[in-house]
Design a protein around this motif. Structure first.
Motif, PDB file in Angstrom:
ATOM      1  N   VAL A   1     -94.366-121.689  47.250  1.00  9.42           N
ATOM      2  CA  VAL A   1     -94.404-121.972  48.686  1.00  9.42           C
ATOM      3  C   VAL A   1     -93.137-121.482  49.366  1.00  9.42           C
ATOM      4  CG1 VAL A   1     -94.477-123.790  50.412  1.00  9.42           C
ATOM      5  CG2 VAL A   1     -95.966-123.906  48.405  1.00  9.42           C
ATOM      6  N   LEU A   2     -91.994-121.810  48.735  1.00  8.73           N
ATOM      7  CA  LEU A   2     -90.740-121.346  49.311  1.00  8.73           C
ATOM      8  C   LEU A   2     -90.667-119.832  49.345  1.00  8.73           C
ATOM      9  CD1 LEU A   2     -88.195-123.873  47.755  1.00  8.73           C
ATOM     10  CD2 LEU A   2     -89.014-123.775  50.115  1.00  8.73           C
ATOM     11  N   THR A   3     -91.168-119.207  48.280  1.00  8.48           N
ATOM     12  CA  THR A   3     -91.143-117.739  48.241  1.00  8.48           C
ATOM     13  C   THR A   3     -91.978-117.149  49.361  1.00  8.48           C
ATOM     14  OG1 THR A   3     -90.820-117.791  45.847  1.00  8.48           O
ATOM     15  CG2 THR A   3     -91.590-115.717  46.822  1.00  8.48           C
ATOM     16  N   ARG A   4     -93.187-117.733  49.554  1.00 10.15           N
ATOM     17  CA  ARG A   4     -94.048-117.238  50.624  1.00 10.15           C
ATOM     18  C   ARG A   4     -93.419-117.504  51.997  1.00 10.15           C
ATOM     19  NH1 ARG A   4     -98.237-119.190  47.229  1.00 10.15           N
ATOM     20  NH2 ARG A   4     -98.321-121.142  48.402  1.00 10.15           N
ATOM     21  N   LEU A   5     -92.823-118.698  52.146  1.00  7.62           N
ATOM     22  CA  LEU A   5     -92.179-119.002  53.421  1.00  7.62           C
ATOM     23  C   LEU A   5     -91.008-118.058  53.697  1.00  7.62           C
ATOM     24  CD1 LEU A   5     -92.173-122.901  53.394  1.00  7.62           C
ATOM     25  CD2 LEU A   5     -93.563-121.391  54.817  1.00  7.62           C
ATOM     26  N   ILE A   6     -90.204-117.817  52.657  1.00  8.41           N
ATOM     27  CA  ILE A   6     -89.058-116.906  52.828  1.00  8.41           C
ATOM     28  C   ILE A   6     -89.537-115.490  53.128  1.00  8.41           C
ATOM     29  CG2 ILE A   6     -87.116-115.856  51.628  1.00  8.41           C
ATOM     30  CD1 ILE A   6     -86.735-118.520  50.157  1.00  8.41           C
ATOM     31  N   ALA A   7     -90.592-115.096  52.410  1.00 13.74           N
ATOM     32  CA  ALA A   7     -91.141-113.757  52.640  1.00 13.74           C
ATOM     33  C   ALA A   7     -91.682-113.626  54.061  1.00 13.74           C
ATOM     34  CB  ALA A   7     -92.231-113.449  51.608  1.00 13.74           C
TER      35      ALA A   7
ATOM     36  N   GLN B   1     -90.739-115.440  56.663  1.00 17.23           N
ATOM     37  CA  GLN B   1     -89.613-115.409  57.571  1.00 17.23           C
ATOM     38  C   GLN B   1     -88.926-114.034  57.565  1.00 17.23           C
ATOM     39  OE1 GLN B   1     -88.593-117.621  59.771  1.00 17.23           O
ATOM     40  NE2 GLN B   1     -90.227-119.071  59.261  1.00 17.23           N
ATOM     41  N   ALA B   2     -88.766-113.467  56.341  1.00 16.72           N
ATOM     42  CA  ALA B   2     -88.141-112.154  56.233  1.00 16.72           C
ATOM     43  C   ALA B   2     -88.979-111.086  56.931  1.00 16.72           C
ATOM     44  CB  ALA B   2     -87.925-111.786  54.764  1.00 16.72           C
ATOM     45  N   GLU B   3     -90.331-111.190  56.764  1.00 14.74           N
ATOM     46  CA  GLU B   3     -91.218-110.233  57.417  1.00 14.74           C
ATOM     47  C   GLU B   3     -91.107-110.324  58.938  1.00 14.74           C
ATOM     48  OE1 GLU B   3     -95.990-109.069  57.510  1.00 14.74           O
ATOM     49  OE2 GLU B   3     -95.232-110.682  56.225  1.00 14.74           O
ATOM     50  N   MET B   4     -91.092-111.566  59.428  1.00 12.71           N
ATOM     51  CA  MET B   4     -90.938-111.741  60.869  1.00 12.71           C
ATOM     52  C   MET B   4     -89.586-111.222  61.347  1.00 12.71           C
ATOM     53  SD  MET B   4     -92.611-115.554  61.286  1.00 12.71           S
ATOM     54  CE  MET B   4     -92.168-115.621  63.009  1.00 12.71           C
ATOM     55  N   GLN B   5     -88.538-111.471  60.557  1.00 13.85           N
ATOM     56  CA  GLN B   5     -87.214-110.997  60.938  1.00 13.85           C
ATOM     57  C   GLN B   5     -87.155-109.476  60.936  1.00 13.85           C
ATOM     58  OE1 GLN B   5     -84.086-112.568  58.527  1.00 13.85           O
ATOM     59  NE2 GLN B   5     -82.455-111.462  59.611  1.00 13.85           N
TER      60      GLN B   5
END
Length: 445
Positions: free
Chosen positions: A75-81, A83-87
């Motif tokens: 979940v954290l990996t998907r959330l970070i990914a 967030q990174a994609e949006m950034q």
């Protein structure tokens, strides 16, 4: 009476002491009983279900916690990914907008530089044409008489085919330039909001190009007029010089000898040599140099022709009473040589010098009566006879058109008239030859 709980009609089951479980839950009237080591603890139904619910919730919480910890890394990996994609998408958008701003600014800079270059070229060309106009303004008007007059600066350009020489109109009346605003001030702000605020002067490329095109077209017209003026002036000087040399040759005069003997113009001043245009000079400068050379030649020929008696000695309509050559003598009635022309006139009409010269004779001279003789140099002399009065004396320097005497009937004469002679090296020649030369030169009396 012993209480058997809810087991009606059935005695309670008993276990041996060794067979009793250590922990047991048994139903009791009005609740539940927990037996532990032979001891019995009675629990009410509400408390029982609270305990059971708490156990179930604890079990669910434990299961949820275990599941969370089991899957939290994904979940954290998907959330970070995410967030990174949006950034990254946001940064890409910012970079795209920044690149767009840079492209727009660069385009503005390029457009401004191109506009400045075009405007600078137009202004340089305007300055060049203004200098050429000033150079053309110094050229004299060449009339049909060959005299050098003051240039008519205010004469409008109407027809290139007319006899008058067209003059270029002032450039300041045709083209008006406004200095461009400061480039750095206009490019001081490079934010997208400034770009999207509205179209600036640089955004109107079509309008700027149209203005530059109109300016260049106007300058082209001025340059074509200047070229036309140069062509007319050059042709006028050259044709005038050819005609004057042809007249001198037809009169039997040595052109080179007369030009060498002609007094130089001017009085004095420092010597400043004329700069010869280089091979890289524009055609305008080369043609202007040729015109100045032709102009100097025409002026020298004019000074030479000022010593040639091709003008009329009397003012008004010319009426000859006798021509040059053999005629019947009015006194003897026999053929005789008439060495000049007789101009009919009234007593006292002014007699004018037909060329510059110096008086070598002024007084009574036999059959001429009162006569004035002028030496024009290069073997040319003129005589004015039968005068009623003489207005000059020997040694006087005479100018063209100066009155030297008055028509009379002195000497061997039958009536008021002027006897006019032209001589080359002392030999009389037909004065009409010189008068016809004056007509070719367009000379008036």
């Amino acid at each position: 009476m012993p209480h058997y709980g809810q087991h009606h009609g059935r005695p309670p089951q008993r276990y041996p002491a060794s067979a009793h479980p250590r922990h047991a839950v048994a139903a009791a009237p009005g609740g539940y009983a927990i037996v532990h080591a032979g001891r019995q603890v009675r629990i009410g139904p509400v408390l029982f279900w609270i305990v059971v619910g708490s156990v179930v919730l604890l079990a669910l919480w434990t299961a949820a916690t275990a599941t969370y910890f089991a899957f939290r890394d994904d979940v954290l990996t998907r959330l970070i990914a995410r967030q990174a994609e949006m950034q990254y998408a946001y940064e890409d958008r910012i970079a795209e907008l920044r690149a767009k701003v840079d492209r727009t600014t660069s385009r503005q800079l390029l457009d401004q530089e191109q506009f400045d270059q075009k405007l600078e070229q137009v202004m340089r060309r305007q300055s060049l044409l203004e200098s050429r106009t000033n150079a053309l303004g110094t050229l004299p008007d060449v009339g049909i008489t060959g005299s050098i007059g003051k240039p008519a600066r205010q004469a409008p350009i109407t027809d290139f085919g007319s006899s008058s020489i067209p003059k270029p109109s002032p450039i300041s009346d045709t083209v008006i330039f406004v200095a461009p605003p400061d480039r750095e001030a206009r490019l001081e702000s490079r934010t997208p909001n400034r770009i999207a605020a509205g179209p600036t002067q640089l955004a109107k490329n079509a309008g700027v190009d149209n203005v530059i095109t109109k300016l260049q077209r106007s300058l082209d017209q001025i340059e074509s007029r200047q070229v036309a003026v140069l062509n007319v002036v050059e042709e006028s000087f050259e044709s005038r010089a050819r005609r004057m040399r042809g007249v001198l040759s037809d009169l039997g005069l040595n052109v080179a000898q007369m030009e060498a003997a002609t007094p130089r113009g001017g009085i004095g001043g420092p010597f400043v040599p004329v700069k010869t245009p280089s091979s890289n000079s524009a055609s305008f400068e080369k043609q202007l140099y040729r015109i100045n050379i032709s102009r100097a030649q025409v002026e020298r020929l004019n000074r030479t022709l000022a010593l040639v008696p091709y003008r009329k000695p009397v003012v008004g309509e010319v009426e000859f009473s006798s021509g040059f050559g053999v005629r019947t003598d009015p006194f003897l009635g026999r053929p005789a040589m008439h060495t000049g022309l007789d101009f009919r006139g009234s007593m006292g009409d002014p007699v004018r010098a037909t060329a510059q010269g110096k008086v070598v004779g002024a007084g009574w001279s036999g059959g001429y009566g009162r006569m004035v003789e002028i030496d024009h140099g290069n073997g040319l002399t003129t005589r004015y006879g039968h005068l009623s009065a003489i207005n000059v004396k020997v040694g006087d320097v005479i100018k063209i058109g100066q009155i030297v005497g008055a028509v009379g009937s002195t000497g061997r004469s039958t009536g008021p008239h002027l006897h006019y002679e032209t001589r080359i090296d002392g030999e009389p020649v037909d004065p009409q030859k010189f008068l016809r030369a004056g007509v070719r030169l367009g000379g008036a009396g």
